[in-house]
Design a protein around this motif. Sequence first.
Motif, mmCIF file in Angstrom:
data_model
loop_
_atom_site.group_PDB
_atom_site.id
_atom_site.type_symbol
_atom_site.label_atom_id
_atom_site.label_comp_id
_atom_site.label_asym_id
_atom_site.label_seq_id
_atom_site.Cartn_x
_atom_site.Cartn_y
_atom_site.Cartn_z
ATOM 1 N N TYR A 1 0.875 -1.467 0.460
ATOM 2 C CA TYR A 1 -0.003 -0.109 0.164
ATOM 3 C C TYR A 1 0.869 0.680 -0.235
ATOM 4 O O TYR A 1 0.266 2.809 0.392
ATOM 5 C CB TYR A 1 -0.706 0.032 1.413
ATOM 6 C CG TYR A 1 -2.156 -1.070 1.054
ATOM 7 C CD1 TYR A 1 -2.094 -1.804 1.786
ATOM 8 C CD2 TYR A 1 -2.993 -0.787 0.384
ATOM 9 C CE1 TYR A 1 -3.252 -3.072 2.194
ATOM 10 C CE2 TYR A 1 -4.481 -1.899 -0.032
ATOM 11 C CZ TYR A 1 -3.975 -2.829 1.175
ATOM 12 O OH TYR A 1 -5.023 -4.226 0.598
ATOM 13 N N ALA A 2 2.295 1.214 0.567
ATOM 14 C CA ALA A 2 2.861 2.396 1.133
ATOM 15 C C ALA A 2 3.711 2.643 -0.335
ATOM 16 O O ALA A 2 3.552 3.853 -1.446
ATOM 17 C CB ALA A 2 3.283 1.878 1.592
ATOM 18 N N ALA A 3 3.501 1.751 -1.334
ATOM 19 C CA ALA A 3 4.359 1.902 -3.063
ATOM 20 C C ALA A 3 3.095 2.574 -3.124
ATOM 21 O O ALA A 3 3.309 3.688 -4.330
ATOM 22 C CB ALA A 3 4.739 0.851 -3.559
ATOM 23 N N ILE A 4 2.006 2.189 -3.882
ATOM 24 C CA ILE A 4 0.570 2.302 -4.272
ATOM 25 C C ILE A 4 0.704 3.667 -3.883
ATOM 26 O O ILE A 4 0.026 5.427 -4.785
ATOM 27 C CB ILE A 4 -0.823 1.990 -3.942
ATOM 28 C CG1 ILE A 4 -0.395 0.349 -4.573
ATOM 29 C CG2 ILE A 4 -1.878 2.615 -4.846
ATOM 30 C CD1 ILE A 4 -1.516 -0.665 -4.326
ATOM 31 N N ILE A 5 0.264 4.575 -2.477
ATOM 32 C CA ILE A 5 -0.168 4.950 -2.830
ATOM 33 C C ILE A 5 1.495 6.854 -2.380
ATOM 34 O O ILE A 5 0.690 8.095 -2.837
ATOM 35 C CB ILE A 5 0.298 5.257 -0.331
ATOM 36 C CG1 ILE A 5 -0.984 5.559 0.106
ATOM 37 C CG2 ILE A 5 0.794 6.953 -0.106
ATOM 38 C CD1 ILE A 5 -1.041 4.921 1.731
ATOM 39 N N GLU A 6 2.753 5.956 -2.570
ATOM 40 C CA GLU A 6 3.686 6.610 -2.851
ATOM 41 C C GLU A 6 3.800 7.749 -4.154
ATOM 42 O O GLU A 6 4.114 8.718 -4.849
ATOM 43 C CB GLU A 6 4.220 6.356 -3.016
ATOM 44 C CG GLU A 6 5.894 7.379 -3.423
ATOM 45 C CD GLU A 6 7.430 6.790 -2.969
ATOM 46 O OE1 GLU A 6 7.690 5.441 -2.398
ATOM 47 O OE2 GLU A 6 8.305 6.215 -3.600
ATOM 48 N N LEU A 7 3.343 6.400 -5.140
ATOM 49 C CA LEU A 7 3.520 6.533 -7.036
ATOM 50 C C LEU A 7 1.567 7.610 -6.783
ATOM 51 O O LEU A 7 1.453 8.374 -7.969
ATOM 52 C CB LEU A 7 1.954 5.153 -7.445
ATOM 53 C CG LEU A 7 3.510 4.701 -8.403
ATOM 54 C CD1 LEU A 7 2.901 3.528 -8.918
ATOM 55 C CD2 LEU A 7 3.838 5.585 -9.466
ATOM 56 N N ASN A 8 0.618 7.748 -5.933
ATOM 57 C CA ASN A 8 -0.302 8.671 -6.200
ATOM 58 C C ASN A 8 -0.111 9.723 -5.880
ATOM 59 O O ASN A 8 -0.559 10.703 -6.509
ATOM 60 C CB ASN A 8 -1.763 7.660 -4.666
ATOM 61 C CG ASN A 8 -2.822 7.156 -6.009
ATOM 62 O OD1 ASN A 8 -2.927 6.558 -7.246
ATOM 63 N ND2 ASN A 8 -3.592 6.547 -4.939
#
Lengths: 234, 126
Positions: free
Chosen positions: B2-9
Amino acid sequence: MYARQVKSTLLTFGVSGKLIMNGLVMYDDETDTLWSQVLGEAVRGPLNGTALEVIPSTQTTWATWRELHPDTLVLDKNGGYRSDPYARYYTNKDTGILGETNKDRRLYIKEYVIGVSVGQRSKAYPFSVLNDIPVVNDVVGGRPVLVVFDPESATGIVYDRTVSGRTLDFSLLTIGSGPDFLIQDEETGSRWRALTGEAIDGELAGASLVQLPSTYVFWFGWTDYHPDTELFNG
Amino acid sequence: MYAAIIELNIKKWVFRLVMAVMVVFFGFLILKGTGLFRKTEILETNFQTTNLQQVKMVTVLSKDGIRAIKSPTFETVSESIEEMRDSEQVIGVSINGDHRAYPINILSVHEIVDDVVGGVPVAVTW
């Protein structure tokens, strides 16, 4: 061209960056009044209401001016100014940066005219008509005027044709560029250099016609500032 | 994960924000270029030389954006041989026997020359 002395103040003019109908608005260093360059009148500031004294000048070619006045000085180009940045503008269809305010279709927008104004009356003399009628005796705003035009150099000059209280009527003798353009007054038969207004022989030899201010301008610019202008048709 | 997805967002939104700012900035520059944002004033006038009751004054440049010539220097005909062409346009004036010519090539750039001709202080304007 305007006199910079206004009563007891000597003004130095600069470019304000503002325009009125494509005409420059000047400021003066001394009072910060804003002036219409086209009309020579103040539009805002301490000297609002003042009209500058207009000094007659002539737009012509360097060759013609030099022939008429061999001892002339010329503003130093200091090696630059080899072309006119407006060269293309003279022949395209743009009506200044701001466009027209008063559209008058009696003539094509960029037809050149010699504009004369006396008080609030004004009249325009198109180059196209002056080409065929290079000597015009007329009356503008009650003042008898003489308009002469050298088609070769497109030099138009306007004079008051009253000399010592007498109004003269002129006709063309010889058309030419520079000092050879000669006219004659019907009243005394004296001969005059058209482009300097000096009588060279006859009863009035030595007399000079007083040059009146006039403007070498596009028709659209003239009609913006003088919407009621008369037009000389020949 | 989830951290990776949030960072991408976050990066996506930062990117979009930067793009939006750039669009607004360049849009503003383009519109400014069209003259839409020029300061315009209406002046009531009572001219002596023409019958106009009201004129619009538009600010196009800053003061002295075009620099008038306030200390002109001159040449004689022979001194100017290299620089002046026969057919070029000049404004000529004669006062008290003092004859001067102001090339339009110069006036087109500087608009105003403050001079003294034949002892009379004048402004040559274009």
